[in-house]
Enzyme design. Structure first.
Site, PDB file in Angstrom:
ATOM      1  N   CYS A  57       0.796  -1.272   0.086  1.00 17.11           N
ATOM      2  CA  CYS A  57       0.002  -0.075  -0.036  1.00 17.11           C
ATOM      3  C   CYS A  57       0.848   1.214  -0.020  1.00 17.11           C
ATOM      4  O   CYS A  57       1.475   1.588   0.923  1.00 17.11           O
ATOM      5  CB  CYS A  57      -1.002  -0.085   1.277  1.00 17.11           C
ATOM      6  SG  CYS A  57      -1.973   1.464   1.289  1.00 17.11           S
ATOM      7  N   ILE A  58       0.586   1.879  -1.107  1.00 16.93           N
ATOM      8  CA  ILE A  58       1.578   3.284  -1.069  1.00 16.93           C
ATOM      9  C   ILE A  58       0.887   4.390  -0.084  1.00 16.93           C
ATOM     10  O   ILE A  58       2.108   5.179   0.355  1.00 16.93           O
ATOM     11  CB  ILE A  58       1.609   3.906  -2.473  1.00 16.93           C
ATOM     12  CG1 ILE A  58       0.080   4.433  -2.870  1.00 16.93           C
ATOM     13  CG2 ILE A  58       2.111   2.865  -3.690  1.00 16.93           C
ATOM     14  CD1 ILE A  58       0.059   5.008  -4.333  1.00 16.93           C
TER      15      ILE A  58
END
Length: 283
Positions: free
Chosen positions: A126-127
């Site tokens: 997850c950025i």
């Protein structure tokens, strides 16, 4: 296990968005609708502040918690009669071995190209938390999404409600300043509520099936191959809806919305539908 901190633009954007939504909700929406010093105003401010604090707290833990590393000494025990599931490569039939990390991979572990290492029970990278969502931080990531959805919807309700309060009088007093705040807040809250709501629904489905996002996509192919061969595919880690919930969120329902993770075990072995014992998850 904690991770070292480093600058991340997506995380900075999320923090600024949280700060903007909090300040506009407290000092604009609640103040205009109820009056910040009134009893309803204080009550709503306290409730929303609690939601915001829980969101930020869980968000920080999701960022700082290492999702789970494969021990360098890990070796799959193919003679273990208590572990009937030994994942193998899709081709060749060999036990799963990571060429990049140079070690065997436990069941449900996958190599993350961004983190450049294998992650236990990896769901996805997850950025927005600049981290993988995996074995050790999956629950806290889910709990963060729950609080974030509630907080966004709550703020949106306060935004709409505050618009019903004598708009002509307020416009004379505030000019264009409040209008700008409302436009920016609406552009943030509407898509955020929708996106986070969809994300929450997706992970509720995954938890009820005891799947990760990666396993869901792998399962679609496995189901197609099973049906093609005349067989019925069943996800091996699906042990029933309630048991799946307690496996991921914990044995006590009162701890489901708390960032506790003492129940998750080592992440090297997981209870399966084939296990003869139906007790708590094997650690």
């Amino acid at each position: 296990m904690k991770r070292p901190l480093s600058f991340s633009l997506p995380v900075t954007v999320v923090v600024l968005a949280i700060l903007y939504i909090y300040l506009s909700t407290i000092f604009v929406f609640i103040d205009r609708w109820f009056g910040l010093m009134s009893s309803p105003g204080i009550m709503n401010a306290v409730v929303f502040t609690a939601l915001a604090l829980m969101s930020v707290f869980n968000y920080a833990i999701a960022i700082l918690t290492d999702p789970g590393r494969v021990p360098p000494s890990f070796m799959p025990d193919v003679e273990d009669s208590d572990n009937p599931v030994h994942e193998i490569k899709r081709k060749g039939g060999d036990l799963r071995f990571c060429q990049k990390c140079s070690h065997f991979k436990p069941p449900r572990a996958h190599h993350c190209r961004v983190c450049r290492r294998c992650v236990l029970r990896m769901d996805h990278h997850c950025i927005w938390i600049s981290n993988c969502v995996g074995h050790a931080n999956y629950k806290v990531f889910f709990v963060f999404v729950v609080y974030a959805v509630i907080a966004c919807i709550y703020s949106l309700v306060l935004l709409v409600g505050s618009l019903t309060v004598d708009p002509q009088k307020d416009e004379l007093q505030s000019g264009d300043s409040f209008r700008t705040i409302y436009v920016i807040s609406g552009l943030l809250l509407v898509p955020l509520s929708a996106a986070l709501g969809v994300l929450l629904g997706w992970h509720v489905y995954l938890i009820l099936q005891n799947k990760t996002t990666i396993e869901y996509h792998e399962g679609v192919r496995a189901m197609w191959l099973a049906e093609k061969g005349g067989h019925v595919y069943k996800h091996p880690y699906d042990v029933g809806a309630y048991e799946n919930l307690t496996t991921v969120l914990g044995p006590s329902i009162f701890c489901w919305v708390c960032p506790t993770s003492g129940h998750i075990g080592s992440g090297l072995r997981f209870r399966t539908a084939y296990d003869s014992m139906t007790g708590a998850s094997v650690r």
